[in-house]
Design an enzyme around this catalytic site. Structure first.
Site, mmCIF file in Angstrom:
data_model
loop_
_atom_site.group_PDB
_atom_site.id
_atom_site.type_symbol
_atom_site.label_atom_id
_atom_site.label_comp_id
_atom_site.label_asym_id
_atom_site.label_seq_id
_atom_site.Cartn_x
_atom_site.Cartn_y
_atom_site.Cartn_z
ATOM 1 N N HIS A 1 0.819 -1.210 0.000
ATOM 2 C CA HIS A 1 0.000 0.000 0.000
ATOM 3 C C HIS A 1 0.850 1.256 0.000
ATOM 4 C CE1 HIS A 1 -3.786 -2.027 0.710
ATOM 5 N NE2 HIS A 1 -3.203 -2.794 1.606
ATOM 6 N N TYR B 1 -9.573 7.060 1.621
ATOM 7 C CA TYR B 1 -10.490 6.692 0.530
ATOM 8 C C TYR B 1 -11.321 7.908 0.137
ATOM 9 C CZ TYR B 1 -9.186 1.949 1.748
ATOM 10 O OH TYR B 1 -8.469 0.818 1.989
ATOM 11 N N ASP C 1 -8.196 1.687 -5.060
ATOM 12 C CA ASP C 1 -9.468 1.325 -4.417
ATOM 13 C C ASP C 1 -10.398 2.533 -4.402
ATOM 14 O OD1 ASP C 1 -10.202 -0.379 -1.211
ATOM 15 O OD2 ASP C 1 -11.505 0.339 -2.834
ATOM 16 N N HIS D 1 -13.359 2.347 -3.394
ATOM 17 C CA HIS D 1 -14.091 2.166 -2.139
ATOM 18 C C HIS D 1 -15.516 2.687 -2.254
ATOM 19 C CE1 HIS D 1 -14.103 1.603 2.280
ATOM 20 N NE2 HIS D 1 -12.992 0.922 2.073
ATOM 21 N N GLU E 1 -15.203 -6.924 -0.877
ATOM 22 C CA GLU E 1 -14.904 -7.062 0.554
ATOM 23 C C GLU E 1 -16.140 -6.879 1.432
ATOM 24 O OE1 GLU E 1 -13.233 -2.751 1.888
ATOM 25 O OE2 GLU E 1 -12.031 -3.858 0.428
ATOM 26 N N HIS F 1 -9.483 -9.999 0.790
ATOM 27 C CA HIS F 1 -9.314 -8.804 1.612
ATOM 28 C C HIS F 1 -8.290 -9.126 2.697
ATOM 29 C CE1 HIS F 1 -11.096 -5.664 4.506
ATOM 30 N NE2 HIS F 1 -10.643 -4.998 3.476
ATOM 31 N N ASP G 1 -7.306 -5.053 9.604
ATOM 32 C CA ASP G 1 -8.455 -5.529 10.395
ATOM 33 C C ASP G 1 -8.910 -6.907 9.926
ATOM 34 O OD1 ASP G 1 -10.785 -3.024 9.081
ATOM 35 O OD2 ASP G 1 -9.665 -4.613 8.104
HETATM 36 C C1 GCO Z 1 -9.044 -2.609 1.720
HETATM 37 C C2 GCO Z 1 -10.232 -2.115 2.439
HETATM 38 C C3 GCO Z 1 -10.008 -1.706 3.842
HETATM 39 C C4 GCO Z 1 -11.334 -1.389 4.522
HETATM 40 C C5 GCO Z 1 -11.264 -1.701 5.997
HETATM 41 C C6 GCO Z 1 -12.608 -1.480 6.680
HETATM 42 O O1 GCO Z 1 -9.101 -2.625 0.493
HETATM 43 O O2 GCO Z 1 -8.116 -3.047 2.365
HETATM 44 O O3 GCO Z 1 -10.956 -1.253 1.646
HETATM 45 O O4 GCO Z 1 -9.133 -0.677 3.966
HETATM 46 O O5 GCO Z 1 -11.705 -0.074 4.333
HETATM 47 O O6 GCO Z 1 -10.888 -3.015 6.148
HETATM 48 O O7 GCO Z 1 -12.508 -1.680 8.031
HETATM 49 MG MG MG Z 2 -10.964 -2.132 -0.318
#
Ligand code: GCO
Ligand code: MG
Length: 453
Positions: free
Chosen positions: A176, A207, A261, A263, A313, A363, A367
């Site tokens: 990233h 995002y 992303d 998003h 995701e 994903h 988290d």
């Molecule tokens: C990604 C995701 C994460 C999510 C996060 C939400 O592509 O890794 O978009 O960044 O936003 O996991 O809690």
């Molecule tokens: Mg994502």
């Protein structure tokens, strides 16, 4: 049947009956008692004399060594020292998942056989009657992955071996690169290329450009919403992404694979137009152009551009994406594996993707716990239609909590090649980092309208 006075009077059919009864008795004799027969049928040789292992407890363990709430399921068994660990991480509603595990799954599972993973998955899945959704699926995932961990330990082999063995030597990953300006993003990309990464995701700010908008949003001026609400100026974001790609291509060249992303933070039609503009920079994939509520837009996107698309995701269940995979309306499935219930359903989705050339790109940010990353990686090693894996570099704190964390070299992820999933937990260390309840997903347009992240 009339009773014969002597043998000559017995009919051929009666004779045949006598013979068969005789031989049946013979065979029975050979096989021994009904118990022995039952024994021979139900206990295959490798398990003869090995008492079936039962579930003793199913327990949630929560920790946040890096700030993100992580929830794990530990399944303890009747075999001393044999336990399994699985990921049940729904970071925004961790407490709800913990309740589902400790108050429901434990009762449901105690005393059951650890071996029958599919049956456990199916029965636990419908045990609440109303099913699916992020909370119950994450709880189920923790159980499922822990049972795969146990099966690998009992078989004395890594889980990928149980899934069919390796299709590749390690897991290719993307890193990233983000920064407030395109120049800083390009610098980060170069740093990852120097570390051997061939794939890098580029984001300017958060995002939707959150956190990089100069102008104070009108909704705050008007006293609408909360100071902590995030603001995304979609127009500025849509202009900046092509500029960022342009800068990175000029600075870092044509060979590095670039990902981005969206998003789902812009209007679907704007996402389509922006993706068309990015064609000239040949992105590896563009992620989550639309929210799951806008799946119908995929056919318009596919008709407008050939830029590879990754989606998913936020998916919870097969009905949200099966037909779109079958119609090849996206190229990479981005599922958060614990969100759909773990390794068991994820393997089915990967196998489905193979037939429609949809590759995996599970994903995998911070988290998803190290046990969840292990689940990602074992599947990544075993399925033919692996695409790419999102990477996350674990801090020392996290590595102390989770012995067996993944490692990275030359852009590849390496798992701990131990029986099971290869990740353990140090509960004393885990207890040092209690979880919180803060969730940050309120993003607004300038007039205060909520944007579905
Ligand atoms: C990604 C995701 C994460 C999510 C996060 C939400 O592509 O890794 O978009 O960044 O936003 O996991 O809690
Ligand atoms: Mg994502």
């Amino acid at each position: 049947m009339k009773k014969p006075s002597n043998l000559s009077e017995i009919s051929r059919r009666d004779a045949m009956k006598l013979i068969t009864a005789g031989s049946a008795a013979g065979i029975l004799g050979l096989l021994g008692s009904p118990e022995a027969r039952a024994e021979n049928h139900s206990t295959p040789s490798y398990a003869t004399g090995v008492p079936p292992v039962k579930i003793k407890s199913v327990r949630a363990i929560a920790t946040a060594p890096e700030g993100s709430n992580l929830v794990l399921v530990k399944v303890e068994t009747t075999e001393p020292g044999l336990y399994g660990l699985g990921c049940a991480t729904f970071t925004q509603r961790a407490m709800a998942v913990i309740t589902a595990i400790d108050s429901y799954l434990n009762d449901f599972c105690v005393g059951k056989d650890v071996d029958n993973i599919e049956d456990m998955w199916q029965s636990a899945y419908v045990s609440s009657y109303w099913r699916n959704g992020p909370v119950l699926n994450n709880a189920l995932s923790g159980l499922d992955e822990a049972l795969w961990d146990i099966k690998g330990k009992r078989a004395n082999m890594p889980v990928y071996q149980l899934l069919g063995g390796k299709c590749r030597f390690a897991v290719d990953c993307y890193a990233h690169a983000s920064g407030p300006t395109p120049e800083e993003v390009a610098e980060r990309v170069q740093q990852f290329m120097d570390q051997g990464f061939r794939h890098v995701r580029i984001q300017q700010g958060g995002y939707g450009g959150v956190g990089t908008m100069e102008k104070k949003p009108d909704f705050l001026e008007a006293g609408f919403g909360k100071e902590s609400d995030s603001f995304s100026d979609q127009h500025t974001y849509l202009k900046r992404v092509p500029e960022m790609f342009d800068m990175v291509r000029k600075r870092c060249g044509e060979d590095v694979e670039l990902l981005h992303d969206i998003h789902e933070l812009v209007e679907p039609i704007d996402a389509i137009n922006m993706i068309k503009e990015l064609e000239q920079y040949h992105p590896f994939f563009i992620e989550d152009p639309f929210s799951p509520e806008n799946m119908k837009w995929f056919k318009h996107l596919r008709a407008s551009t050939t830029v590879p698309i990754a989606m998913g995701e936020l998916f919870n269940n097969i009905n949200e994406f099966r037909d779109y995979m079958v119609d090849q309306l996206f190229d990479y499935i981005r599922i958060h594996i614990s969100q759909i219930g773990g390794i068991t359903p994820a393997m089915k989705i990967a196998r489905l993707g193979e037939w429609f050339n949809v590759k995996t790109a599970w994903h995998g940010p911070g988290d998803v716990s190290p046990a969840g990353h292990a689940a990602n990686a074992h599947i990544d090693l075993a399925v033919w239609n692996f695409g790419i894996q999102e990477s996350h570099f674990w801090s020392e704190k996290a590595q102390a909590v989770f012995p067996g964390c993944q490692t990275y070299k030359n852009g590849y992820m390496y798992i701990n090649e131990a029986p099971g999933l290869g990740v353990d937990i140090n509960e004393k260390e885990a207890a040092k980092y209690p979880i919180g309840t803060r969730s940050r997903w309120t993003v607004r347009k300038s007039d205060g309208t909520i944007i579905k992240p």
